[in-house]
Design a protein around this motif. Structure first.
Motif, PDB file in Angstrom:
ATOM      1  N   ALA A  26       0.669  -1.164   0.106  1.00  0.00           N
ATOM      2  CA  ALA A  26      -0.107  -0.008  -0.070  1.00  0.00           C
ATOM      3  C   ALA A  26       0.800   1.397  -0.065  1.00  0.00           C
ATOM      4  CB  ALA A  26      -0.861   0.094   1.239  1.00  0.00           C
ATOM      5  N   ARG A  27       1.904   1.319   0.753  1.00  0.00           N
ATOM      6  CA  ARG A  27       2.833   2.369   0.806  1.00  0.00           C
ATOM      7  C   ARG A  27       3.464   2.596  -0.528  1.00  0.00           C
ATOM      8  NH1 ARG A  27       4.198   0.211   6.130  1.00  0.00           N
ATOM      9  NH2 ARG A  27       6.165  -0.645   5.176  1.00  0.00           N
ATOM     10  N   ARG A  28       4.005   1.371  -1.236  1.00  0.00           N
ATOM     11  CA  ARG A  28       4.345   1.553  -2.721  1.00  0.00           C
ATOM     12  C   ARG A  28       3.584   2.360  -3.479  1.00  0.00           C
ATOM     13  NH1 ARG A  28       6.668  -3.580  -1.335  1.00  0.00           N
ATOM     14  NH2 ARG A  28       5.180  -4.499  -2.459  1.00  0.00           N
ATOM     15  N   LEU A  29       2.338   1.801  -3.506  1.00  0.00           N
ATOM     16  CA  LEU A  29       1.378   2.047  -4.429  1.00  0.00           C
ATOM     17  C   LEU A  29       0.939   3.712  -4.138  1.00  0.00           C
ATOM     18  CD1 LEU A  29      -1.530  -0.709  -4.707  1.00  0.00           C
ATOM     19  CD2 LEU A  29      -0.082   0.087  -6.472  1.00  0.00           C
ATOM     20  N   ARG A  30       0.703   4.117  -2.908  1.00  0.00           N
ATOM     21  CA  ARG A  30       0.608   5.705  -2.639  1.00  0.00           C
ATOM     22  C   ARG A  30       1.773   6.626  -3.074  1.00  0.00           C
ATOM     23  NH1 ARG A  30      -0.661   4.505   2.247  1.00  0.00           N
ATOM     24  NH2 ARG A  30       1.343   4.861   3.227  1.00  0.00           N
ATOM     25  N   ALA A  31       2.971   5.869  -2.753  1.00  0.00           N
ATOM     26  CA  ALA A  31       4.045   6.746  -3.487  1.00  0.00           C
ATOM     27  C   ALA A  31       4.200   7.109  -4.884  1.00  0.00           C
ATOM     28  CB  ALA A  31       5.293   6.206  -2.841  1.00  0.00           C
ATOM     29  N   GLU A  87       2.653  10.057  -9.485  1.00  0.00           N
ATOM     30  CA  GLU A  87       2.065  10.186 -10.986  1.00  0.00           C
ATOM     31  C   GLU A  87       1.251  11.402 -10.830  1.00  0.00           C
ATOM     32  OE1 GLU A  87       1.641   9.465 -14.735  1.00  0.00           O
ATOM     33  OE2 GLU A  87       3.327   8.364 -13.418  1.00  0.00           O
ATOM     34  N   PHE A  88       0.493  11.552 -10.153  1.00  0.00           N
ATOM     35  CA  PHE A  88      -0.328  12.588  -9.916  1.00  0.00           C
ATOM     36  C   PHE A  88       0.545  14.049  -9.896  1.00  0.00           C
ATOM     37  CE2 PHE A  88      -3.171  15.841  -7.530  1.00  0.00           C
ATOM     38  CZ  PHE A  88      -4.288  15.370  -8.031  1.00  0.00           C
ATOM     39  N   THR A  89       1.565  13.930  -9.483  1.00  0.00           N
ATOM     40  CA  THR A  89       2.423  15.410  -9.479  1.00  0.00           C
ATOM     41  C   THR A  89       2.725  15.635 -11.054  1.00  0.00           C
ATOM     42  OG1 THR A  89       3.273  15.070  -7.427  1.00  0.00           O
ATOM     43  CG2 THR A  89       4.456  16.559  -8.964  1.00  0.00           C
ATOM     44  N   LEU A  90       3.119  14.563 -11.868  1.00  0.00           N
ATOM     45  CA  LEU A  90       3.525  14.581 -13.056  1.00  0.00           C
ATOM     46  C   LEU A  90       2.240  14.964 -13.810  1.00  0.00           C
ATOM     47  CD1 LEU A  90       5.812  11.412 -13.566  1.00  0.00           C
ATOM     48  CD2 LEU A  90       6.218  13.886 -13.449  1.00  0.00           C
ATOM     49  N   ALA A 118       0.159   8.541 -20.798  1.00  0.00           N
ATOM     50  CA  ALA A 118       1.161   8.339 -19.564  1.00  0.00           C
ATOM     51  C   ALA A 118       1.728   7.044 -19.720  1.00  0.00           C
ATOM     52  CB  ALA A 118       0.166   8.471 -18.300  1.00  0.00           C
ATOM     53  N   PHE A 119       1.254   6.266 -20.147  1.00  0.00           N
ATOM     54  CA  PHE A 119       1.782   4.622 -20.258  1.00  0.00           C
ATOM     55  C   PHE A 119       3.019   4.684 -21.303  1.00  0.00           C
ATOM     56  CE2 PHE A 119      -2.272   2.663 -18.454  1.00  0.00           C
ATOM     57  CZ  PHE A 119      -1.530   2.489 -17.162  1.00  0.00           C
ATOM     58  N   VAL A 120       2.596   5.251 -22.294  1.00  0.00           N
ATOM     59  CA  VAL A 120       3.747   5.438 -23.334  1.00  0.00           C
ATOM     60  C   VAL A 120       4.604   6.170 -22.950  1.00  0.00           C
ATOM     61  CG1 VAL A 120       4.102   6.133 -25.859  1.00  0.00           C
ATOM     62  CG2 VAL A 120       1.823   4.957 -25.347  1.00  0.00           C
ATOM     63  N   ALA A 121       4.368   7.573 -22.575  1.00  0.00           N
ATOM     64  CA  ALA A 121       5.477   8.297 -22.315  1.00  0.00           C
ATOM     65  C   ALA A 121       6.502   7.850 -21.131  1.00  0.00           C
ATOM     66  CB  ALA A 121       4.881   9.729 -21.808  1.00  0.00           C
ATOM     67  N   GLY A 155      -0.724   1.846  -9.579  1.00  0.00           N
ATOM     68  CA  GLY A 155      -0.145   2.960  -9.237  1.00  0.00           C
ATOM     69  C   GLY A 155      -0.202   4.067 -10.195  1.00  0.00           C
ATOM     70  N   MET A 156       0.257   3.966 -11.386  1.00  0.00           N
ATOM     71  CA  MET A 156       0.233   4.949 -12.441  1.00  0.00           C
ATOM     72  C   MET A 156      -1.210   5.322 -13.008  1.00  0.00           C
ATOM     73  SD  MET A 156       3.063   3.773 -15.117  1.00  0.00           S
ATOM     74  CE  MET A 156       2.641   5.312 -16.008  1.00  0.00           C
ATOM     75  N   ALA A 157      -2.408   4.190 -12.721  1.00  0.00           N
ATOM     76  CA  ALA A 157      -3.538   4.531 -13.207  1.00  0.00           C
ATOM     77  C   ALA A 157      -4.469   5.240 -11.965  1.00  0.00           C
ATOM     78  CB  ALA A 157      -4.248   3.201 -13.653  1.00  0.00           C
ATOM     79  N   LEU A 158      -3.993   5.120 -10.827  1.00  0.00           N
ATOM     80  CA  LEU A 158      -5.111   5.597  -9.698  1.00  0.00           C
ATOM     81  C   LEU A 158      -5.139   7.177  -9.777  1.00  0.00           C
ATOM     82  CD1 LEU A 158      -3.533   3.712  -6.347  1.00  0.00           C
ATOM     83  CD2 LEU A 158      -5.931   3.545  -7.789  1.00  0.00           C
TER      84      LEU A 158
END
Length: 284
Positions: free
Chosen positions: A35-40, A45-48, A110-113, A136-139
């Protein structure tokens, strides 16, 4: 000759591990780091995502503007004969556009980049599993789509006289299934996309097919029966049908089960295809 004294305190009555207690604690200990890894990863990803103005404009403004572009066509359709209102149809259209633009197209890019920048390859060398990386990238995009769906529902209810949902649980289920399926389809589309510049092009086929055939721009209820039967098998059609049916209350229990089964089938197929063909290194 010395003797070893056992300093271990005896177990108190009733404090011994019951069968399964140790496994339960081990499972919780294993879930916490995940859960911590997913949150990080989601936070990064949200910042990007927030730094990409093009994606932000597309994800936030397009779902708000496009429903009004279909309003003239809706005025020429006898929606009342199908038990529909303009407000309910535009609400469904707004949520559908949010799923397509805020989740699907933004995640394809996002996935391709991230793949072309070798971010995915570096992430795989760490503790994150493949599924954790994709989730994590999709959240962030999925959270944005969910927030938009809530805001659009409230806005359409107040401003367009859409009324209150008759079966809110079906609408919520449709939105959640749409979010998961759009994320999976985005990863699958990214697998056949060579560059970040071509991501918008490879996303167009599913985008147009869903807009026209899944009941987003034009309700399937007003289509000819044979055409509607075909369109209901498209990937996003079950989610859109659940959203609209939950709002209007016109979806029977059997129809809801069929829509749910179709949506789950598409999700299983998409996840299997992603596991089989998703690319983690740049396409050369």
């Amino acid at each position: 000759m010395s003797t070893r004294t056992d300093t271990t305190a005896p177990a108190r009555p009733g404090t011994a591990d019951r069968p399964g207690d140790r496994d339960h604690r081990t499972g919780r200990a294993a879930l916490a780091p995940a859960a911590r890894r997913l949150r990080a990863l989601a936070r990064a990803e949200f910042t990007l995502l927030g730094r990409n103005r093009t994606v932000i404009v597309t994800a936030l403004l397009v779902p708000l503007a496009l429903p009004f572009s279909v309003r003239p066509a809706l005025d020429r359709i006898d929606l009342r004969a199908q038990g529909l209102s303009v407000g309910a149809v535009m609400l469904t259209a707004a949520i559908g556009f949010s799923l397509l633009f805020a989740v699907y197209t933004s995640l394809v890019s996002a996935f391709v980049a991230r793949r072309e920048e070798l971010v995915l390859k570096r992430l795989r060398t760490g503790e994150l599993g493949d599924g954790e990386i994709l989730v994590g990238m999709a959240l962030p995009a999925m959270s944005l789509g969910l927030a938009q769906a809530v805001v659009l529902s409230v806005g359409c209810t107040l401003l367009l006289d859409a009324g209150a949902p008759e079966a809110v649980y079906l609408t919520v289920l449709g939105v959640l299934l749409g979010l998961v399926l759009c994320a999976a389809l985005a990863a699958l589309t990214a697998a056949v996309t060579r560059t970040a510049e071509s991501a918008q092009v490879t996303a167009l086929p599913l985008l147009f097919i869903s807009m026209i055939g899944s009941g987003i721009a034009i309700p399937t209820e007003v289509m000819p029966d044979r055409l509607a039967a075909v369109c209901e098998l498209l990937p996003l059609s079950p989610a859109i049908r659940l959203v609209r049916g939950g709002w209007t209350g016109q979806l029977t229990a059997f129809e809801a089960l069929v829509a749910l089964a179709t949506a789950l089938a598409w999700t299983v197929v998409a996840v299997f295809a992603v596991r089989r063909w998703f690319r983690w290194e740049p396409r050369r």
